[in-house]
Design an enzyme around this catalytic site. Structure first.
Site, short mmCIF file in Angstrom:
data_model
loop_
_atom_site.label_atom_id
_atom_site.label_comp_id
_atom_site.label_asym_id
_atom_site.label_seq_id
_atom_site.Cartn_x
_atom_site.Cartn_y
_atom_site.Cartn_z
N ASP A 51 9.96 -7.03 -1.70
CA ASP A 51 9.88 -5.88 -2.60
C ASP A 51 8.69 -4.99 -2.22
O ASP A 51 7.53 -5.42 -2.27
CB ASP A 51 9.74 -6.37 -4.04
CG ASP A 51 10.09 -5.32 -5.06
OD1 ASP A 51 9.83 -4.13 -4.79
OD2 ASP A 51 10.62 -5.67 -6.13
N CYS A 71 10.28 4.01 -2.81
CA CYS A 71 10.77 2.72 -2.29
C CYS A 71 11.62 2.89 -1.04
O CYS A 71 11.50 2.10 -0.09
CB CYS A 71 11.53 1.97 -3.37
SG CYS A 71 12.91 2.90 -4.10
N HIS A 96 16.73 0.83 -6.53
CA HIS A 96 15.57 0.42 -5.74
C HIS A 96 16.00 0.10 -4.31
O HIS A 96 17.15 -0.29 -4.06
CB HIS A 96 14.93 -0.82 -6.36
CG HIS A 96 13.59 -1.17 -5.81
ND1 HIS A 96 12.55 -0.29 -5.77
CD2 HIS A 96 13.13 -2.33 -5.25
CE1 HIS A 96 11.49 -0.88 -5.23
NE2 HIS A 96 11.83 -2.11 -4.91
#
Length: 522
Positions: free
Chosen positions: A180, A56, A162
């Site tokens: 995201d 990520c 994240h």
């Protein structure tokens, strides 16, 4: 124990609002009218899904670097230069990131290594009001993008730490749009900014440090009204042109930086530093054993990127900037001292022997002669037959009127239809004759030679490097030689950028990126 396959997750709502829902669309429309979605369109143009479950941070960073049009200065695939997750591998091995993820500090390091200007802070050093003002400012500019490091659990989502970019802000409802990068799991969604702050204000168990926010911006985006406490990454107005961006991954970069930053100040504290020649000779004769590999690395990267006859006008412009920068470098008094030492008798031979012939940079210029001759032959014969250079020679001639030495590159290019001799003048920094044979050549542009690279590195050292010189007159002379204040703005920008990179590389090597997130003071 094997895990059952999964297809997405249901987005917990509340607290999040799906971007594609009717409410999400309404928020988007209202935010556009309020002017706080300016950066969304550039970001969405480069929106990507992380290629590994733990990528990520890498995906978020590469996505924003591409959105800001920061040139990675190395090839991705084919002829294309492009940021990809797998290219962000210098501060942390990809295998380690793949298994355990990446920390906030290492993402800061990666942003530096990508050639960006960076400021970084954690939530413990700021307030939610600062964060809100910062997000609003970035959301109102198409040249600024925010990446948030947060804990998913605060949003009732599965998973832990994240990274994802923030695509926009809705002021009236105080909500941020999270793009995201784990799109296989959750879609883009709006979240209350206060809740996002709480998710950021959590501790990363891997290092005991609080999370924070990463903001990348273009040019000199530094809102004076904002006391920011997050990460600001700024794209330089001009990409580095003399030396490529540092590489924590390349061992010769690491040892060279360590020598320059740690060992040189100690060497200069000797009582023998009585003149400029003593100082430079001490630095050059103690270079690390793999410094020749460092020079070779610079040469090969340059040759690989510039050896293309079908360069675009933009690329040709970049080479012209590099040529101008080298010209300015060679006009400095420090360059003259460096060149004199490398050309002087026993000492010069000793240093050249240590450097080896690995740089072979005049040979790269000779390759241009081969290319030019091939072009002439091709024009005469109209043939696309293969060409080869029988021989190329590089010779330097010292001018009698005090002008710079002139380098003459000569070569003979042959194919099945004939041969053609080519002579070309070049302003390369080389005083010894050199002859080589080549199979083919390409566009060389202007390449830095050993004395160019050594001069740049000396100029890039922090001013305190020379403070250990005990002889006052020598100290004053050297300080004047290495001063960046009177450098041409083009060269000054390059040198200060390189200095920041060396400082960041030292911080990375010393494992201090988690403790000190601020931009190196140059």
């Amino acid at each position: 124990m094997a895990m059952a396959s999964l297809y997405r997750r249901i987005l917990p709502s509340p607290p999040a609002i799906d971007f594609a829902s009717s409410d999400g669309k309404k928020l988007f429309t209202e935010a556009i009218h309020s002017g706080t979605m300016e950066g969304f369109f550039k970001l969405i143009s480069y929106f990507q899904t992380q290629s590994e479950p733990a990528y990520c941070g890498l995906a978020s960073l590469s996505m924003v670097l591409n959105a800001l049009a920061i040139d990675p200065r190395r090839k991705w695939k084919g002829p294309w230069r492009w940021f990809d997750e797998n290219m962000l591998d210098c501060c942390e091995p990809l295998e380690k990131v793949k298994s355990t993820g990446i920390t906030f500090g290492k993402v800061v390091c990666l942003a530096h290594c990508a050639g960006a200007k960076v400021e970084a802070f954690r939530t413990t050093q700021s307030t939610i009001d600062d964060f809100r003002k910062y997000v609003m400012a970035c959301a109102s500019s198409e040249d600024c993008h925010v990446i948030s490091s947060y804990h998913r659990g605060v949003f009732k989502q599965t998973g832990t730490g994240h990274f994802s970019p923030i695509g926009g802000y809705h002021a009236e409802r105080d909500m941020a749009l999270i793009l995201d990068v784990a799109r296989f799991k959750y879609p883009p969604h709006w979240v209350p900014l206060r809740l996002l702050w709480e998710a950021m204000d959590t501790v990363d168990d891997s290092n005991g440090q609080h999370r924070g926010c990463l903001c990348l911006s273009v040019l000199s985006f530094t809102p004076v009204s904002i006391i920011c406490r997050f990460l600001l990454v700024t794209r330089h107005q001009r990409a580095p042109a003399l030396l490529y961006t540092l590489s924590c991954k390349h061992e010769s970069w690491i040892t060279t930086a360590k020598y320059l930053m740690d060992d040189v100040p100690v060497l200069l504290s000797s009582d023998n530093m009585l003149n400029v020649k003593n100082v430079l000779a001490t630095v050059f004769t103690s270079l690390p054993s793999d410094f020749a590999e460092f020079i070779k690395w610079v040469a090969e990267i340059r040759r690989e990127e510039d050896s293309n006859q079908s360069l675009s006008e933009e690329e040709k412009g970049r080479l012209r900037i590099k040529e101008e920068m080298l010209k300015r470098m060679q006009e400095t008094d420090l360059y003259k001292h460096v060149t004199d030492i490398l050309s002087s008798g026993t000492l010069g031979s000793q240093i050249k022997q240590m450097l080896g012939r690995e740089d072979s940079l005049p040979d790269i210029a000779a390759a241009a002669v081969c290319s030019q001759g091939a072009g002439i032959l091709a024009g005469k014969s109209g043939s696309s037959d293969r060409f080869c250079c029988r021989e190329t020679c590089v010779r330097s001639y010292r001018a009698t009127n005090g002008d710079k030495p002139v380098t003459l590159v000569s070569g003979t290019v042959v194919n099945g239809n004939g041969e053609h001799g080519v002579d070309m003048l070049a302003t390369l920094s080389q005083t010894d004759p050199s002859c080589s044979s080549f199979g083919s050549g390409g566009y060389s542009g202007m390449h830095p030679a050993s004395n160019d690279v050594l001069t740049a590195l000396l100029l890039a050292l922090p001013p305190e490097t020379w403070s250990g010189i005990k002889d006052e007159k020598t100290f004053e002379t050297v300080s004047d030689l290495v001063s960046t204040e009177r450098l041409h703005p083009l060269l000054q920008e390059e040198i200060l950028h390189l200095r920041g990179q060396l400082l960041m590389l030292k911080r990375c090597k010393d494992n201090k990126v988690e403790d000190d997130l601020g931009a190196p003071l140059v």
